[in-house]
Design an enzyme around this catalytic site. Sequence first.
Site, mmCIF file in Angstrom:
data_model
loop_
_atom_site.group_PDB
_atom_site.id
_atom_site.type_symbol
_atom_site.label_atom_id
_atom_site.label_comp_id
_atom_site.label_asym_id
_atom_site.label_seq_id
_atom_site.Cartn_x
_atom_site.Cartn_y
_atom_site.Cartn_z
ATOM 1 N N GLY A 1 0.834 -1.203 0.000
ATOM 2 C CA GLY A 1 0.000 0.000 0.000
ATOM 3 C C GLY A 1 0.861 1.243 0.000
ATOM 4 O O GLY A 1 0.445 2.307 0.466
ATOM 5 N N SER B 1 1.701 3.195 -2.305
ATOM 6 C CA SER B 1 1.448 4.223 -3.334
ATOM 7 C C SER B 1 0.476 5.296 -2.874
ATOM 8 O O SER B 1 0.188 6.224 -3.631
ATOM 9 C CB SER B 1 0.877 3.555 -4.597
ATOM 10 O OG SER B 1 -0.401 3.018 -4.324
ATOM 11 N N SER B 2 -0.044 5.181 -1.656
ATOM 12 C CA SER B 2 -1.109 6.114 -1.252
ATOM 13 C C SER B 2 -1.202 6.209 0.269
ATOM 14 O O SER B 2 -0.675 5.353 0.989
ATOM 15 C CB SER B 2 -2.440 5.591 -1.827
ATOM 16 O OG SER B 2 -3.522 6.382 -1.429
ATOM 17 N N GLY B 3 -1.865 7.257 0.732
ATOM 18 C CA GLY B 3 -2.251 7.397 2.134
ATOM 19 C C GLY B 3 -1.143 7.101 3.127
ATOM 20 O O GLY B 3 -0.026 7.637 3.027
ATOM 21 N N ARG C 1 -1.115 -2.292 -6.414
ATOM 22 C CA ARG C 1 -1.513 -2.878 -7.700
ATOM 23 C C ARG C 1 -1.245 -1.937 -8.873
ATOM 24 O O ARG C 1 -0.787 -2.367 -9.927
ATOM 25 C CB ARG C 1 -3.005 -3.258 -7.671
ATOM 26 C CG ARG C 1 -3.300 -4.432 -6.756
ATOM 27 C CD ARG C 1 -4.770 -4.536 -6.465
ATOM 28 N NE ARG C 1 -5.291 -3.315 -5.823
ATOM 29 C CZ ARG C 1 -6.535 -3.156 -5.405
ATOM 30 N NH1 ARG C 1 -7.401 -4.137 -5.543
ATOM 31 N NH2 ARG C 1 -6.911 -2.030 -4.830
ATOM 32 N N LYS D 1 0.577 4.724 -10.231
ATOM 33 C CA LYS D 1 0.582 5.434 -8.933
ATOM 34 C C LYS D 1 1.911 5.181 -8.211
ATOM 35 O O LYS D 1 2.483 6.089 -7.601
ATOM 36 C CB LYS D 1 -0.597 4.953 -8.060
ATOM 37 C CG LYS D 1 -1.906 5.663 -8.364
ATOM 38 C CD LYS D 1 -2.855 5.645 -7.172
ATOM 39 C CE LYS D 1 -3.598 4.354 -7.039
ATOM 40 N NZ LYS D 1 -4.449 4.239 -5.854
ATOM 41 N N ASP E 1 -0.614 -7.668 -6.482
ATOM 42 C CA ASP E 1 -1.849 -7.766 -5.687
ATOM 43 C C ASP E 1 -1.550 -8.670 -4.489
ATOM 44 O O ASP E 1 -1.268 -9.857 -4.668
ATOM 45 C CB ASP E 1 -2.957 -8.366 -6.563
ATOM 46 C CG ASP E 1 -4.287 -8.435 -5.834
ATOM 47 O OD1 ASP E 1 -4.303 -8.408 -4.584
ATOM 48 O OD2 ASP E 1 -5.317 -8.530 -6.523
ATOM 49 N N SER F 1 -3.873 -2.475 11.284
ATOM 50 C CA SER F 1 -5.285 -2.859 11.426
ATOM 51 C C SER F 1 -6.078 -1.566 11.487
ATOM 52 O O SER F 1 -5.929 -0.695 10.619
ATOM 53 C CB SER F 1 -5.478 -3.726 12.670
ATOM 54 O OG SER F 1 -6.842 -4.079 12.816
ATOM 55 N N TYR G 1 -15.584 -4.797 6.849
ATOM 56 C CA TYR G 1 -14.285 -4.190 7.181
ATOM 57 C C TYR G 1 -13.837 -4.603 8.586
ATOM 58 O O TYR G 1 -12.693 -5.042 8.783
ATOM 59 C CB TYR G 1 -14.415 -2.669 7.074
ATOM 60 C CG TYR G 1 -13.123 -1.910 7.289
ATOM 61 C CD1 TYR G 1 -12.114 -1.923 6.339
ATOM 62 C CD2 TYR G 1 -12.926 -1.155 8.449
ATOM 63 C CE1 TYR G 1 -10.936 -1.203 6.530
ATOM 64 C CE2 TYR G 1 -11.753 -0.437 8.643
ATOM 65 C CZ TYR G 1 -10.763 -0.466 7.683
ATOM 66 O OH TYR G 1 -9.602 0.237 7.874
ATOM 67 N N LYS H 1 -10.521 -6.601 10.005
ATOM 68 C CA LYS H 1 -9.560 -5.948 10.901
ATOM 69 C C LYS H 1 -9.522 -6.618 12.278
ATOM 70 O O LYS H 1 -8.470 -6.654 12.920
ATOM 71 C CB LYS H 1 -9.872 -4.452 11.013
ATOM 72 C CG LYS H 1 -9.669 -3.683 9.699
ATOM 73 C CD LYS H 1 -8.220 -3.703 9.208
ATOM 74 C CE LYS H 1 -7.958 -2.786 8.033
ATOM 75 N NZ LYS H 1 -6.554 -2.784 7.597
HETATM 76 N N1 LIG Z 1 -7.891 5.980 6.304
HETATM 77 C C1 LIG Z 1 -8.357 5.624 7.470
HETATM 78 O O1 LIG Z 1 -9.141 6.353 8.108
HETATM 79 C C2 LIG Z 1 -7.905 4.342 8.110
HETATM 80 C C3 LIG Z 1 -8.210 4.137 9.468
HETATM 81 C C4 LIG Z 1 -7.777 2.965 10.077
HETATM 82 C C5 LIG Z 1 -7.031 2.046 9.374
HETATM 83 N N2 LIG Z 1 -6.751 2.279 8.051
HETATM 84 C C6 LIG Z 1 -5.971 1.278 7.344
HETATM 85 O O2 LIG Z 1 -4.751 1.879 6.946
HETATM 86 C C7 LIG Z 1 -4.275 1.230 5.747
HETATM 87 C C8 LIG Z 1 -3.955 2.288 4.703
HETATM 88 O O3 LIG Z 1 -5.151 2.989 4.415
HETATM 89 P P1 LIG Z 1 -5.147 4.397 3.655
HETATM 90 O O4 LIG Z 1 -6.211 5.208 4.264
HETATM 91 O O5 LIG Z 1 -3.774 4.887 3.554
HETATM 92 O O6 LIG Z 1 -5.719 3.893 2.237
HETATM 93 P P2 LIG Z 1 -5.443 4.360 0.740
HETATM 94 O O7 LIG Z 1 -4.954 5.763 0.682
HETATM 95 O O8 LIG Z 1 -6.693 3.991 0.013
HETATM 96 O O9 LIG Z 1 -4.256 3.379 0.292
HETATM 97 C C9 LIG Z 1 -4.454 2.015 0.185
HETATM 98 C C10 LIG Z 1 -3.226 1.422 -0.460
HETATM 99 O O10 LIG Z 1 -3.380 0.007 -0.497
HETATM 100 C C11 LIG Z 1 -3.115 -0.445 -1.845
HETATM 101 N N3 LIG Z 1 -3.867 -1.671 -2.088
HETATM 102 C C12 LIG Z 1 -5.198 -1.876 -1.975
HETATM 103 N N4 LIG Z 1 -5.508 -3.135 -2.318
HETATM 104 C C13 LIG Z 1 -4.336 -3.756 -2.636
HETATM 105 C C14 LIG Z 1 -3.999 -5.056 -3.066
HETATM 106 N N5 LIG Z 1 -4.927 -6.002 -3.255
HETATM 107 N N6 LIG Z 1 -2.695 -5.352 -3.290
HETATM 108 C C15 LIG Z 1 -1.738 -4.401 -3.122
HETATM 109 N N7 LIG Z 1 -2.004 -3.156 -2.719
HETATM 110 C C16 LIG Z 1 -3.288 -2.828 -2.489
HETATM 111 C C17 LIG Z 1 -3.558 0.739 -2.724
HETATM 112 O O11 LIG Z 1 -2.995 0.744 -4.032
HETATM 113 P P3 LIG Z 1 -3.710 0.021 -5.287
HETATM 114 O O12 LIG Z 1 -5.176 0.339 -5.202
HETATM 115 O O13 LIG Z 1 -3.028 0.582 -6.489
HETATM 116 O O14 LIG Z 1 -3.452 -1.437 -5.129
HETATM 117 C C18 LIG Z 1 -3.009 1.893 -1.891
HETATM 118 O O15 LIG Z 1 -1.628 2.029 -2.132
HETATM 119 C C19 LIG Z 1 -5.375 0.263 5.317
HETATM 120 O O16 LIG Z 1 -5.049 -1.026 5.750
HETATM 121 C C20 LIG Z 1 -6.601 0.769 6.052
HETATM 122 O O17 LIG Z 1 -7.549 -0.235 6.284
HETATM 123 C C21 LIG Z 1 -7.157 3.410 7.412
#
Ligand SMILES: NC(=O)c1ccc[n+]([C@@H]2O[C@H](COP(=O)([O-])OP(=O)(O)OC[C@H]3O[C@@H](n4cnc5c(N)ncnc54)[C@H](OP(=O)(O)O)[C@@H]3O)[C@@H](O)[C@H]2O)c1
Length: 271
Positions: free
Chosen positions: A11, A13-15, A36, A40, A64, A142, A156, A160
Site C-alpha cells: 500500500g 502508493s497512497s495514504g 496494484r 501510482k 496484488d 489494522s 471491514y 480488521k
Molecule cells: N484511512 C483511514 O481512516 C484508516 C483508518 C484505520 C485504518 N486504516 C488502514 O490503513 C491502511 C492504509 O489505508 P489508507 O487510508 O492509507 O488507504 P489508501 O490511501 O486507500 O491506500 C491504500 C493502499 O493500499 C493499496 N492496495 C489496496 N488493495 C491492494 C492489493 N490487493 N494489493 C496491493 N495493494 C493494495 C492501494 O494501491 P492500489 O489500489 O493501487 O493497489 C493503496 O496504495 C489500510 O489497511 C486501512 O484499512 C485506514
Amino acid sequence: MFKGMVIVITGGSSGLGKALAQRFIKMGANLALIARDANKLATVKAILAVTCDAGQKIEIFPCDVSDYAATEKTMNNIADTLGLPDILINSAGILKEGYFENLSLNTFREIMDINYFGVINCTKVTIPFFKQKGRGRIVNISSLGGKMASFGYSAYCSSKFALVGLTETMRMEFKPQGIKVHLVCPGEFESAMVDDLNTYRTAENLVVTQTVPVLPLDVVADEIIKGIQKDRYLIIPGFTARFLERVSRFIPSLSRSIIDYKIRSVYERAL
Ligand SMILES: NC(=O)c1ccc[n+]([C@@H]2O[C@H](COP(=O)([O-])OP(=O)(O)OC[C@H]3O[C@@H](n4cnc5c(N)ncnc54)[C@H](OP(=O)(O)O)[C@@H]3O)[C@@H](O)[C@H]2O)c1
C-alpha cells in the site's frame, strides 16, 4: 534506527503507506513499495526520489497482495534487487461501508482477501528472509475498527478484527525468533480511502465514527514511527482513539450504550 535498512511497504502508493515511505526515506532507508497500480507507484517513486540521498534505493513492485504466488515472486524480486528485508509494513487495505444486508458476499470475500489474507501472504513469504537475517520487524496496520465495531463496517471490521487476532499470535510466535511485531489501530485519518467513503457512507456510520476526530495523516504516520522506535507493540494514534479503545475494553456496556444512543439520534432526526 532505519538508516540502510530495507523496508517493504504494501500500500506504498497512497495514504498511510506513502506517508510512512516519505519518513523512512528521510531517515536513510531503502524502500520496496508494493501496490496494484504501477502508475501510482511510479508517481510516488518520483516524488520520493527528490528527497533521496545518493546510494539510497527506492524500487516499486506492482503486485496484488491477495495473490499468494504473485506475492512470493515479488518478495523474491525485492530480496534480489534490494537485499533481504528488515521491516515489513502491511498497510495495503480496502474499505467498503454499508448495511450488512446490502453488502454482497463478494464484498466480504474481497475485503478478507486483501485486508487479512494479504497480510498472511506477505508475512509468510517474508519470514524466511527474516530468519536468514536472524531478525526482522512486522508492522500490521489494522484499525480502531479491529478493536471496536462500527456501524456499516461488518465486512471491514471482520477483516480488521481477524487481523488483530492474527497479529497477537504472530507477536508471541515470532518474538523468540528475534522478529518484532507491531499492531497499529488508527481511528479515521485523512486519506483517499476516507475521501471515497465520504461519497457514499451511511448517516449512522458518520455519527458513530465521528466520536473520534479524523486525524491528519502526518500525525498518524509520526506516531507510528515513534511507536516502532520505542518497540511499542500496540500503537493507537491520537488521544481520543486510545481513550475510546480503553473504554470499550474495560466498560464495553458503556461503549455500546453511547453507540446505540448516537444511532438512535439519526433515526429520531429522520422522523
Ligand atoms: N484511512 C483511514 O481512516 C484508516 C483508518 C484505520 C485504518 N486504516 C488502514 O490503513 C491502511 C492504509 O489505508 P489508507 O487510508 O492509507 O488507504 P489508501 O490511501 O486507500 O491506500 C491504500 C493502499 O493500499 C493499496 N492496495 C489496496 N488493495 C491492494 C492489493 N490487493 N494489493 C496491493 N495493494 C493494495 C492501494 O494501491 P492500489 O489500489 O493501487 O493497489 C493503496 O496504495 C489500510 O489497511 C486501512 O484499512 C485506514
